[in-house]
Motif scaffolding. Sequence first.
Motif, short mmCIF file in Angstrom:
data_model
loop_
_atom_site.label_atom_id
_atom_site.label_comp_id
_atom_site.label_asym_id
_atom_site.label_seq_id
_atom_site.Cartn_x
_atom_site.Cartn_y
_atom_site.Cartn_z
N PRO A 168 0.81 -1.23 0.00
CA PRO A 168 0.00 0.00 0.00
C PRO A 168 0.84 1.26 0.00
O PRO A 168 1.94 1.32 0.54
CB PRO A 168 -0.82 -0.12 1.29
N ASP A 169 0.28 2.30 -0.63
CA ASP A 169 0.91 3.62 -0.60
C ASP A 169 0.69 4.30 0.74
O ASP A 169 1.48 5.15 1.14
CB ASP A 169 0.33 4.49 -1.71
N ALA A 170 -0.40 3.95 1.41
CA ALA A 170 -0.72 4.55 2.70
C ALA A 170 -1.75 3.67 3.40
O ALA A 170 -2.31 2.74 2.81
CB ALA A 170 -1.27 5.97 2.52
N ALA A 171 -1.98 3.98 4.67
CA ALA A 171 -2.98 3.26 5.45
C ALA A 171 -3.81 4.26 6.25
O ALA A 171 -3.31 5.30 6.67
CB ALA A 171 -2.31 2.26 6.40
N VAL A 172 -5.07 3.94 6.44
CA VAL A 172 -5.95 4.68 7.33
C VAL A 172 -6.35 3.73 8.45
O VAL A 172 -6.87 2.65 8.19
CB VAL A 172 -7.20 5.22 6.59
N VAL A 173 -6.10 4.13 9.68
CA VAL A 173 -6.34 3.28 10.83
C VAL A 173 -7.28 3.98 11.81
O VAL A 173 -7.04 5.14 12.17
CB VAL A 173 -5.01 2.93 11.54
N ALA A 174 -8.33 3.30 12.24
CA ALA A 174 -9.25 3.87 13.21
C ALA A 174 -8.60 3.93 14.59
O ALA A 174 -7.89 3.01 14.99
CB ALA A 174 -10.53 3.04 13.28
N ALA A 175 -8.85 5.02 15.30
CA ALA A 175 -8.22 5.20 16.62
C ALA A 175 -8.70 4.18 17.64
O ALA A 175 -7.94 3.72 18.48
CB ALA A 175 -8.50 6.62 17.12
N GLY A 176 -9.96 3.80 17.57
CA GLY A 176 -10.52 2.93 18.60
C GLY A 176 -10.55 1.47 18.25
O GLY A 176 -11.54 0.77 18.51
N LEU A 177 -9.49 0.96 17.64
CA LEU A 177 -9.45 -0.44 17.24
C LEU A 177 -9.60 -1.37 18.46
O LEU A 177 -8.99 -1.13 19.50
CB LEU A 177 -8.14 -0.77 16.54
N ALA A 178 -10.39 -2.44 18.26
CA ALA A 178 -10.55 -3.42 19.33
C ALA A 178 -9.58 -4.59 19.17
O ALA A 178 -9.24 -5.26 20.14
CB ALA A 178 -11.99 -3.95 19.35
N THR A 179 -9.12 -4.81 17.94
CA THR A 179 -8.28 -5.98 17.67
C THR A 179 -6.80 -5.74 17.95
O THR A 179 -6.03 -6.69 18.02
CB THR A 179 -8.45 -6.41 16.20
N MET A 180 -6.40 -4.47 18.06
CA MET A 180 -5.00 -4.14 18.37
C MET A 180 -4.95 -2.67 18.76
O MET A 180 -5.76 -1.87 18.29
CB MET A 180 -4.09 -4.40 17.18
#
Length: 247
Positions: free
Chosen positions: A62-74
């Motif tokens: 990927p050129d970039a990633a968007v990650v949610a702040a409130g992840l439950a899995t990590m």
Amino acid sequence: MNNLVEVTRGDPRSDGRFVLLVVDDDESVGAALVAQLADHRVRGHHFPHAAEALLATGALQPDAAVVAAGLATMSCTELVRLLAGRAGIPTVVGVGDDDGAVAVAALKAGATACVRRPYRPEEVLPILRAIRPETAGALDPPIELGGLRADPATFEVSLHGQAVALPLKEFRLLYFFMSHAERTVTREQLLANVWGGISDDTSNTLTVHIKRLRRRLARDGEQVPTIVTVRGLGYRFVPATATQSMS
């Protein structure tokens, strides 16, 4: 794990699109971002589980990633550290009203930026353009008006099916005009968006480029778009169909 099977087939960059990893526990939020960005030549891949996203990075590149702040899995911060720090993937964090502390920690861990969640394409796209400025135009969709088509991914222009060769500056000038068709745009707007600023040299250059663009779009016996000078204000781009109806 269906996503993993799909993305390992072929080269994920074969069509020249910006490849984006979206890691969000909420299926509707993550999938919505992928769908909305598809119109802007972004090939998004949504993963609700952080572990799946990490496993897919090698195949996706990927050129970039968007990650949610409130992840439950990590932990979001840990995922940012792995993606941005170890893999070198620019990572944007999606934050809500109560995610201030997570945002600060993620930025310290190497995140490129934070953006509001639920996501809005008009806020995400400028960040993606900044990450890969050399392909910024590829994130914009082709425009077709009155037989004139301009594709920012390939810089190709055609008028009534015939190719029109344009230098890069003239292409960007035309694309801006087409994006603002039938609206008066000022010289300042054109200089800021095409040349990145205003100076005496660029002001004179604008006049020359518009004259050249008009000549290149001229076609004997065919309806062609016009660039109308609005005295004291700027210019207005009128597509061929509108030109025909005005005559």
